[in-house]
Design an enzyme around this catalytic site. Structure first.
Site, PDB file in Angstrom:
ATOM      1  CB  SER A 156      -0.757  -0.295   1.144  1.00 27.96           C
ATOM      2  OG  SER A 156      -1.276   1.264   1.547  1.00 27.96           O
ATOM      3  CB  SER A 157       0.448   4.448  -1.557  1.00 25.48           C
ATOM      4  OG  SER A 157      -0.864   4.978  -0.902  1.00 25.48           O
ATOM      5  CB  CYS A 158      -0.185   3.727   4.312  1.00 30.59           C
ATOM      6  SG  CYS A 158      -0.507   2.292   4.740  1.00 30.59           S
ATOM      7  CE1 TYR A 179      -3.175  -2.925   5.236  1.00 27.82           C
ATOM      8  CE2 TYR A 179      -2.437  -1.048   4.301  1.00 27.82           C
ATOM      9  CZ  TYR A 179      -2.768  -2.417   4.235  1.00 27.82           C
ATOM     10  OH  TYR A 179      -3.389  -2.704   3.030  1.00 27.82           O
ATOM     11  CE  LYS A 200      -0.693  -5.089   3.144  1.00 29.81           C
ATOM     12  NZ  LYS A 200      -0.928  -6.674   2.319  1.00 29.81           N
ATOM     13  CG  HIS A 202     -10.058   3.151   2.146  1.00 30.01           C
ATOM     14  ND1 HIS A 202      -9.724   1.902   2.153  1.00 30.01           N
ATOM     15  CD2 HIS A 202      -8.703   3.578   2.735  1.00 30.01           C
ATOM     16  CE1 HIS A 202      -8.640   1.462   2.535  1.00 30.01           C
ATOM     17  NE2 HIS A 202      -7.909   2.600   2.974  1.00 30.01           N
TER      18      HIS A 202
HETATM   19  P1  GDP Z   1      -6.008   7.353   4.012  1.00 27.69           P
HETATM   20  O1  GDP Z   1      -5.659   7.615   2.658  1.00 27.69           O
HETATM   21  O2  GDP Z   1      -5.295   6.277   4.685  1.00 27.69           O
HETATM   22  O3  GDP Z   1      -5.905   8.614   5.047  1.00 27.69           O
HETATM   23  O4  GDP Z   1      -7.550   6.810   4.255  1.00 27.69           O
HETATM   24  P2  GDP Z   1      -9.037   7.322   3.997  1.00 27.69           P
HETATM   25  O5  GDP Z   1      -9.255   6.912   2.469  1.00 27.69           O
HETATM   26  O6  GDP Z   1      -9.903   6.599   4.941  1.00 27.69           O
HETATM   27  O7  GDP Z   1      -9.164   8.753   4.113  1.00 27.69           O
HETATM   28  C1  GDP Z   1      -8.573   9.694   3.167  1.00 27.69           C
HETATM   29  C2  GDP Z   1      -8.914  11.229   3.486  1.00 27.69           C
HETATM   30  O8  GDP Z   1     -10.460  11.351   3.118  1.00 27.69           O
HETATM   31  C3  GDP Z   1      -8.634  11.630   4.915  1.00 27.69           C
HETATM   32  O9  GDP Z   1      -8.266  12.956   4.824  1.00 27.69           O
HETATM   33  C4  GDP Z   1     -10.026  11.297   5.513  1.00 27.69           C
HETATM   34  O10 GDP Z   1     -10.314  12.377   6.674  1.00 27.69           O
HETATM   35  C5  GDP Z   1     -10.888  12.051   4.045  1.00 27.69           C
HETATM   36  N1  GDP Z   1     -12.485  11.653   4.262  1.00 27.69           N
HETATM   37  C6  GDP Z   1     -13.213  12.727   4.045  1.00 27.69           C
HETATM   38  N2  GDP Z   1     -14.635  12.023   4.385  1.00 27.69           N
HETATM   39  C7  GDP Z   1     -14.387  10.709   4.774  1.00 27.69           C
HETATM   40  C8  GDP Z   1     -15.153   9.633   4.853  1.00 27.69           C
HETATM   41  O11 GDP Z   1     -16.343   9.593   4.957  1.00 27.69           O
HETATM   42  N3  GDP Z   1     -14.607   8.312   5.295  1.00 27.69           N
HETATM   43  C9  GDP Z   1     -13.284   8.110   5.261  1.00 27.69           C
HETATM   44  N4  GDP Z   1     -12.680   7.069   5.337  1.00 27.69           N
HETATM   45  N5  GDP Z   1     -12.335   9.476   4.828  1.00 27.69           N
HETATM   46  C10 GDP Z   1     -12.885  10.492   4.678  1.00 27.69           C
END
Ligand code: GDP
Length: 311
Positions: free
Chosen positions: A110-112, A139, A143, A182
């Site tokens: 994953s990119s994280c 996580y 990875k 996500h």
């Molecule tokens: P990340 O890429 O590991 O940070 O994982 P996410 O896909 O869960 O979140 C990406 C970004 O989208 C973060 O800045 C979250 O705060 C934002 N975000 C905005 N609304 C939402 C939501 O409803 N769900 C999630 N999971 N993230 C959200």
């Protein structure tokens, strides 16, 4: 030299997941004999069970797409599960594959895995050059261990194991549960339900300023098959689209596709996570692959999938 999949027995570990499912679909045109196993038959966290399954089925190639995955809140809330489960899954499958002489293995990360403040676009060689983003470091560590395992088996035993780091993926079969998903599936669901209820607003977590890169899972599966056939080296390979958008821009796109015309409001009690996560696509472009599904089209087809299948 190309590694041919035609006629080979290929195990897709994690076939019920979004990525594993897409790899199974993509392999249909490769002439491979795809084998899969359900969670009730083999617990991938159990070394003996994994070893027994691999000895019984003797795959020639393995796509290691099994993982415990989740969005920013799930990662932050269940650190032990995200670290332990993913360490065990990677270690068990890689070790069992080595024991039975699997010819080629592709590990999905994953990119994280990259440092929180890595220079953008993030190149493969920025791995382990800085501290991780705290919301998903558990996580990420698992990875990174998976990448290192694949490299260690290559170094010590000459095993042809490679690693692929996809960016944020989305598409059919995604997790639409608002507490563990996500951002992309969460926004599609929220906008859809807000439209159905006639709400005035849809709520986005955080400030909306973080930038993220998105890739349709069918593009990711295509890249994985391409790399399985054409890449054989130590360093992992980024798989992304090469473009990123802010979370607010993404929300506007989702609202357009869904047809939600209300306001966008922010829940600032939720974390933003890492400010930007755009991966360099230079390496994979150099290996002869590029994505074919545009964000807007992929978003529209994922919304169609949600309407047809429900959450
Ligand atoms: P990340 O890429 O590991 O940070 O994982 P996410 O896909 O869960 O979140 C990406 C970004 O989208 C973060 O800045 C979250 O705060 C934002 N975000 C905005 N609304 C939402 C939501 O409803 N769900 C999630 N999971 N993230 C959200």
């Amino acid at each position: 030299m190309t590694y041919a999949l035609n006629g080979k027995r290929v195990w897709v570990a994690g076939h019920r997941g979004m990525v594993g499912g897409a790899i199974v679909r993509r392999l249909a045109s490769e002439g491979a004999v795809v084998v899969t196993v359900s969670r009730s038959e083999v617990d991938l966290k159990d070394p003996a069970a994994v070893r027994g399954w691999v000895e019984k089925t003797e795959p020639a190639a393995v796509f290691l797409a099994a993982a415990k995955v989740g969005g920013i809140l799930a990662n932050d809330s269940f650190p032990a599960d995200f670290l332990y489960d993913n360490l065990m899954i990677a270690a068990n499958i890689i070790e069992a594959s080595h024991r039975v002489g699997v010819e080629k293995l592709l590990f999905l990360g994953s990119s994280c895995i990259y440092p929180k403040f890595a220079e953008q676009p993030i190149r493969e060689d920025s791995l382990l050059t800085g501290s991780l983003e705290p919301t998903n470091e558990w996580y990420a560590i698992a990875k990174i261990a998976g990448i290192k395992l694949a490299q260690a088996y290559r170094k010590q035993y000459g095993a042809d194991y490679i690693s692929v780091m996809p960016t944020n993926l989305y598409g059919p079969g995604d997790n639409f549960d608002l507490n563990s998903s996500h951002v992309m599936p969460a926004l599609i669901r929220k906008a859809h339900e807000a439209k159905l209820r006639g709400d005035k607003a849809v709520t986005v977590w955080g400030t909306g300023t973080p930038r993220r890169e998105f890739l349709h899972v069918d593009d990711c599966a295509d890249a994985c098959v391409h790399l399985m056939k054409n890449y054989s080296d130590f360093e992992h390979v980024n798989v992304g689209s090469g473009d990123d958008v802010t979370i607010l821009e993404l929300t506007q796109m989702v609202c357009d596709v869904v047809g939600f015309k209300g306001e966008i409001v922010h829940d600032l009690t939720k974390p933003d996570g890492t400010p930007r996560k755009l991966m360099s696509a230079d390496k994979i472009r150099g290996l002869g692959w590029k994505p074919s599904i545009k964000l807007k089209d992929g978003l529209a087809s994922t919304y169609d999938w949600l309407k047809a299948h429900g959450v």
